[in-house]
Design a protein around this motif. Structure first.
Motif, short mmCIF file in Angstrom:
data_model
loop_
_atom_site.label_atom_id
_atom_site.label_comp_id
_atom_site.label_asym_id
_atom_site.label_seq_id
_atom_site.Cartn_x
_atom_site.Cartn_y
_atom_site.Cartn_z
N LYS A 136 -4.46 2.52 8.49
CA LYS A 136 -5.03 2.78 9.81
C LYS A 136 -3.99 3.35 10.76
O LYS A 136 -4.23 4.32 11.48
CB LYS A 136 -5.63 1.50 10.38
CG LYS A 136 -6.32 1.70 11.71
CD LYS A 136 -6.99 0.42 12.19
CE LYS A 136 -7.69 0.65 13.53
NZ LYS A 136 -8.33 -0.59 14.01
N LYS B 100 -8.60 3.07 0.64
CA LYS B 100 -9.30 1.79 0.60
C LYS B 100 -8.42 0.72 -0.02
O LYS B 100 -7.60 1.00 -0.89
CB LYS B 100 -10.60 1.92 -0.22
CG LYS B 100 -11.60 2.88 0.37
CD LYS B 100 -12.81 2.99 -0.54
CE LYS B 100 -13.81 4.01 0.01
NZ LYS B 100 -14.95 4.19 -0.92
N PHE B 101 -8.63 -0.51 0.43
CA PHE B 101 -7.93 -1.66 -0.12
C PHE B 101 -8.94 -2.77 -0.34
O PHE B 101 -9.75 -3.05 0.54
CB PHE B 101 -6.82 -2.13 0.84
CG PHE B 101 -5.70 -1.15 0.98
CD1 PHE B 101 -4.59 -1.23 0.15
CD2 PHE B 101 -5.77 -0.12 1.91
CE1 PHE B 101 -3.56 -0.30 0.26
CE2 PHE B 101 -4.75 0.81 2.03
CZ PHE B 101 -3.64 0.71 1.20
N ARG B 102 -8.85 -3.40 -1.52
CA ARG B 102 -9.80 -4.45 -1.85
C ARG B 102 -9.10 -5.65 -2.46
O ARG B 102 -8.16 -5.51 -3.23
CB ARG B 102 -10.86 -3.93 -2.82
CG ARG B 102 -11.73 -2.83 -2.20
CD ARG B 102 -12.88 -2.45 -3.06
NE ARG B 102 -13.77 -3.57 -3.30
CZ ARG B 102 -14.89 -3.47 -4.00
NH1 ARG B 102 -15.25 -2.31 -4.53
NH2 ARG B 102 -15.66 -4.53 -4.20
N THR C 282 -7.72 3.88 -4.06
CA THR C 282 -8.08 2.50 -3.73
C THR C 282 -7.03 1.57 -4.30
O THR C 282 -6.68 1.65 -5.48
CB THR C 282 -9.45 2.13 -4.32
OG1 THR C 282 -10.44 3.08 -3.90
CG2 THR C 282 -9.87 0.73 -3.85
N LYS D 49 -4.32 -2.20 4.59
CA LYS D 49 -5.33 -1.63 5.50
C LYS D 49 -4.71 -1.25 6.84
O LYS D 49 -4.99 -0.18 7.40
CB LYS D 49 -6.47 -2.63 5.71
CG LYS D 49 -7.38 -2.80 4.53
CD LYS D 49 -8.46 -3.83 4.82
CE LYS D 49 -9.44 -3.97 3.67
NZ LYS D 49 -10.47 -5.00 3.93
N GLY E 241 0.73 -1.26 0.00
CA GLY E 241 0.00 0.00 0.00
C GLY E 241 0.76 1.31 0.00
O GLY E 241 0.14 2.37 0.10
N VAL F 143 -3.52 -7.07 1.04
CA VAL F 143 -4.66 -6.19 1.35
C VAL F 143 -4.72 -5.92 2.86
O VAL F 143 -4.91 -4.78 3.29
CB VAL F 143 -5.98 -6.82 0.84
CG1 VAL F 143 -7.18 -6.03 1.32
CG2 VAL F 143 -5.96 -6.90 -0.69
N ARG F 144 -4.53 -6.96 3.64
CA ARG F 144 -4.54 -6.80 5.10
C ARG F 144 -3.44 -5.85 5.56
O ARG F 144 -3.67 -4.95 6.38
CB ARG F 144 -4.38 -8.16 5.76
CG ARG F 144 -4.37 -8.12 7.28
CD ARG F 144 -4.23 -9.52 7.89
NE ARG F 144 -3.16 -10.31 7.32
CZ ARG F 144 -1.87 -10.17 7.60
NH1 ARG F 144 -1.49 -9.23 8.45
NH2 ARG F 144 -0.96 -10.95 7.04
N GLU G 91 -6.91 8.09 4.97
CA GLU G 91 -8.16 7.61 4.37
C GLU G 91 -7.85 7.00 3.01
O GLU G 91 -7.62 7.71 2.02
CB GLU G 91 -9.14 8.78 4.21
CG GLU G 91 -10.52 8.37 3.75
CD GLU G 91 -11.32 7.60 4.78
OE1 GLU G 91 -12.11 6.74 4.38
OE2 GLU G 91 -11.13 7.87 5.99
#
Length: 197
Positions: A80, A87-89, A63, A76, A49, A72-73, A85
């Motif tokens: 955090k 998003k991850f998918r 995103t 995120k 990320g 992804v984990r 702000e």
């Protein structure tokens, strides 16, 4: 489909591509183009990320998408912990129906990570995920390797695959990591408004 088990590589921490920071070329691009109209950004193959967070911190709705649940984990968790702000998918960019069309798609090491025979699928995916007139920003890894990943590409191949559907706005050698100096080119494309895949 990919022969590489990306989830296993994240779980075993076999991640030589993980540099602990966003792409230097992206950092410089966002700094240079601070007045750029903000919008939505898709970062396919986002890994943990770093690039997603760089876009988000610059004010974009960013995103990240990846096929590895652990990536992804980690993305995120990183967002955090930094209070960003973003998003991850969990999604396969190459073959999934996009949840939305984006103003930007940013490429950094996905094109060289997928199997070379999937590159036509990749071009179709970029066209599918972008809004008409949207921007495709890519850091391409120009290496001769054919036994990857990473799999090499050339400036001519990038031009041949993308120029029928995109107008080239700019191309340059970005600031990069020491072991990639002289091996990366950054392309800024805009999708032709008449294109439809």
């Amino acid at each position: 489909m990919s022969r590489t088990d990306w989830e296993k590589r994240y779980r075993t921490k076999d991640m030589p591509w993980e540099k602990g920071a966003p792409s230097p070329g992206l950092v410089d691009f966002l700094k240079k183009h601070r007045g750029q109209k903000l919008g939505s950004v898709c970062v396919p193959g986002c890994g943990t990320g770093h690039d997603v967070l760089a876009w988000a911190e610059a004010g974009f709705a960013a995103t990240g998408f990846d096929i590895a649940p652990s990536a992804v984990r980690l993305g995120k968790a990183r967002a955090k912990s930094r209070g960003v702000e973003a998003k991850f998918r969990l999604m396969n960019f190459l073959y999934a129906r996009p949840p939305a069309q984006f103003d930007w798609v940013f490429e950094h090491t996905l094109f060289c990570a997928i199997e070379p025979q999937q590159r036509d699928d990749y071009v179709r995916a970029v066209r599918r995920w972008l809004k008409p007139g949207g921007n495709y920003l890519a850091v391409n890894y120009l290496i001769p390797d054919r036994d990857g990943p990473p799999f090499g590409t050339t400036r001519d191949e990038v031009w041949r695959r993308f120029s029928p559907y995109f107008e080239l706005r700019d191309v340059w050698a970005p600031r990069t990591y020491p072991n990639r100096k002289g091996l990366e080119l950054m392309f800024w494309w805009r999708m032709k408004r008449t294109d439809c895949c």
